[in-house]
Scaffold this active site. Sequence first.
Site, PDB file in Angstrom:
ATOM      1  N   VAL A  12      17.097  34.491  42.657  1.00 25.96           N
ATOM      2  CA  VAL A  12      17.814  35.298  43.644  1.00 25.96           C
ATOM      3  C   VAL A  12      17.666  36.784  43.323  1.00 25.96           C
ATOM      4  O   VAL A  12      17.230  37.578  44.155  1.00 25.96           O
ATOM      5  CB  VAL A  12      19.303  34.885  43.719  1.00 25.96           C
ATOM      6  CG1 VAL A  12      20.098  35.860  44.557  1.00 25.96           C
ATOM      7  CG2 VAL A  12      19.423  33.482  44.295  1.00 25.96           C
ATOM      8  N   LEU A 159      19.272  33.159  50.962  1.00 24.76           N
ATOM      9  CA  LEU A 159      17.825  32.891  51.036  1.00 24.76           C
ATOM     10  C   LEU A 159      17.517  31.481  50.548  1.00 24.76           C
ATOM     11  O   LEU A 159      18.231  30.932  49.705  1.00 24.76           O
ATOM     12  CB  LEU A 159      17.044  33.921  50.205  1.00 24.76           C
ATOM     13  CG  LEU A 159      17.167  33.946  48.687  1.00 24.76           C
ATOM     14  CD1 LEU A 159      16.309  32.893  48.016  1.00 24.76           C
ATOM     15  CD2 LEU A 159      16.763  35.319  48.187  1.00 24.76           C
ATOM     16  N   CYS A 272      21.121  24.612  44.424  1.00 28.00           N
ATOM     17  CA  CYS A 272      22.392  24.973  45.066  1.00 28.00           C
ATOM     18  C   CYS A 272      23.219  23.813  45.617  1.00 28.00           C
ATOM     19  O   CYS A 272      24.420  23.745  45.372  1.00 28.00           O
ATOM     20  CB  CYS A 272      22.121  25.933  46.215  1.00 28.00           C
ATOM     21  SG  CYS A 272      21.577  27.526  45.635  1.00 28.00           S
TER      22      CYS A 272
HETATM   23  C1  UDX Z   1      19.474  26.320  50.039  1.00 25.49           C
HETATM   24  C2  UDX Z   1      20.002  26.999  51.316  1.00 25.49           C
HETATM   25  O1  UDX Z   1      19.144  26.674  52.411  1.00 25.49           O
HETATM   26  C3  UDX Z   1      20.096  28.509  51.113  1.00 25.49           C
HETATM   27  O2  UDX Z   1      20.678  29.115  52.252  1.00 25.49           O
HETATM   28  C4  UDX Z   1      20.925  28.796  49.884  1.00 25.49           C
HETATM   29  O3  UDX Z   1      20.952  30.184  49.641  1.00 25.49           O
HETATM   30  C5  UDX Z   1      20.380  28.070  48.680  1.00 25.49           C
HETATM   31  O4  UDX Z   1      20.285  26.667  48.943  1.00 25.49           O
HETATM   32  P1  UDX Z   1      17.078  25.981  48.952  1.00 25.49           P
HETATM   33  O5  UDX Z   1      17.777  25.112  47.964  1.00 25.49           O
HETATM   34  O6  UDX Z   1      16.140  27.008  48.448  1.00 25.49           O
HETATM   35  O7  UDX Z   1      18.143  26.768  49.852  1.00 25.49           O
HETATM   36  O8  UDX Z   1      16.225  25.050  49.935  1.00 25.49           O
HETATM   37  P2  UDX Z   1      16.451  24.330  51.337  1.00 25.49           P
HETATM   38  O9  UDX Z   1      15.320  24.683  52.213  1.00 25.49           O
HETATM   39  O10 UDX Z   1      17.790  24.549  51.878  1.00 25.49           O
HETATM   40  O11 UDX Z   1      16.253  22.798  50.949  1.00 25.49           O
HETATM   41  C6  UDX Z   1      17.130  22.123  50.067  1.00 25.49           C
HETATM   42  C7  UDX Z   1      16.721  20.679  49.933  1.00 25.49           C
HETATM   43  O12 UDX Z   1      16.959  19.965  51.129  1.00 25.49           O
HETATM   44  C8  UDX Z   1      15.244  20.474  49.621  1.00 25.49           C
HETATM   45  O13 UDX Z   1      15.101  19.452  48.656  1.00 25.49           O
HETATM   46  C9  UDX Z   1      14.651  20.069  50.952  1.00 25.49           C
HETATM   47  O14 UDX Z   1      13.478  19.328  50.821  1.00 25.49           O
HETATM   48  C10 UDX Z   1      15.786  19.255  51.532  1.00 25.49           C
HETATM   49  N1  UDX Z   1      15.759  19.167  52.995  1.00 25.49           N
HETATM   50  C11 UDX Z   1      15.857  20.291  53.763  1.00 25.49           C
HETATM   51  C12 UDX Z   1      15.672  17.921  53.607  1.00 25.49           C
HETATM   52  O15 UDX Z   1      15.600  16.896  52.937  1.00 25.49           O
HETATM   53  N2  UDX Z   1      15.676  17.849  54.984  1.00 25.49           N
HETATM   54  C13 UDX Z   1      15.777  18.960  55.760  1.00 25.49           C
HETATM   55  O16 UDX Z   1      15.778  18.808  56.994  1.00 25.49           O
HETATM   56  C14 UDX Z   1      15.859  20.212  55.128  1.00 25.49           C
END
Ligand code: UDX
Length: 480
Positions: A12, A159, A272
Amino acid sequence: MVKICCIGAGYVGGPTMAVIALKCPDIEVAVVDISVPRINAWNSDQLPIYEPGLEDVVKQCRGKNLFFSTDVEKHVCEADIVFVSVNTPTKTRGLGAGKAADLTYWESAARMIADVSKSDKIVVEKSTVPVKTAEAIEKILTHNSKGINFQILSNPEFLAEGTAIEDLFKPDRVLIGGRETPEGQKAIKTLKDVYAHWVPEENIITTNLWSAELSKLAANAFLAQRISSVNAMSALCEATGANVTEVSYAIGKDTRIGSKFLNPSVGFGGSCFQKDILNLVYICECNGLPEVAEYWRQVIKINDYQKSRFVNRIVASMFNTVSNKKIAVLGFAFKKDTGDTRETPAIDVCKGLLGDKARLSIYDPQVTEDQIQRDLSMNKFDWDHPLHLQPMSPSTVKQVSVVWDAYVATKDAHGVCILTEWNEFKTLDYQKIYDNMQKPAFIFDGRNVVDAEKLREIGFIVYSIGKPLDAWLKDMPAVA
Ligand code: UDX
């Protein structure tokens, strides 16, 4: 010239400060960290994190108004605004273990700020913290202030990894929480002016401190809940013959629901979601709201269920045993376009398969062998995690090999699991892979990235999350 210092050069702090430096040439930004290798990497051509577009931004500002340094105290002392973006892992011992956030790093950062400051400062919470952390930090600062005025703001970062630069350039919103006093409002205005260099005013939301802190936990809990909801549907789709992609599309067309974040998967990962929900659960329990705590806990339970379900499906379809069978694992990062493996579902899936004595050959374009071995041998905190049992024994570790090529990983394998949606997995030469595998050859697509019909034509038995099962899989039901 306003001076900003950010404590913590991680996922971050690094990208956020780089973008502030790029968009605000009149501001000097220093990112500080006690880790010498980390700071050296930020100052080199090999940045410590992989993030599309980041290198470009860093190169444009580094040495001009963006600096990376281990001289924490000097930069904190000189700064007008100090962002704190340090780790807040889940506590593994003591009160609240497994749920509460560990604020050790935060507290020592606050004590250090109080110690070295000689002028008034705005201290900004950037890392996700439990609601009311700002109050605790405020107490540490004011009790050690030596007459210096500290204003605390909460400015959570939204983000997502892999799209960090895009998200920072065009955030849906910037959220700034502060005290409702005149000094608090003045501090909010100062930080608002920083973001106003590139974010439209109407997208900068200001609230009180607690609302900002809670909004961050709530946003992540809602996002994770969507994934658990669609993953729960995926199980029902497999049982009934519906197709989860069609269901997602159909419900996503309702503008009240919206189409984003409805992709089924082997489970969500990342630093997160789980941590923030556990934290939310703990806060609910501490506030005498066990029903609300239980509601959010279910989001994690379904996520764990989805991972176990995937492992069970693999083992069941391969005649109820994967003992000594080579399984290729394609993708280890928690999502594509990142090398981050924190809480990646791949850890649980691999551990589940190793528990059944499979031999794993793992390929991920961005994750190093060292990282994978570390992740698989670490003893994770056992919060109700059926798959997180013991650290791996040295003999289990020998069952894992990490390779740098998908074709090497899949050669002579009985099955292939796709655990991260890397684009390159869509265009592999699956005929070649099939020819070099044991038969029957299985593909378990935990991200629905391959064209299952085409692979079936080649001869594979294909499992896609939430899609109608082929006859083979129907005949080999996974026992829970
Ligand atoms: C997340 C939040 O999106 C972000 O706003 C916050 O600041 C931090 O946590 P991040 O962990 O970087 O971000 O990734 P994200 O794109 O949200 O995906 C998280 C997980 O969910 C991943 O393992 C992804 O593969 C999974 N996911 C996401 C799904 O399984 N299905 C989806 O439709 C979307």
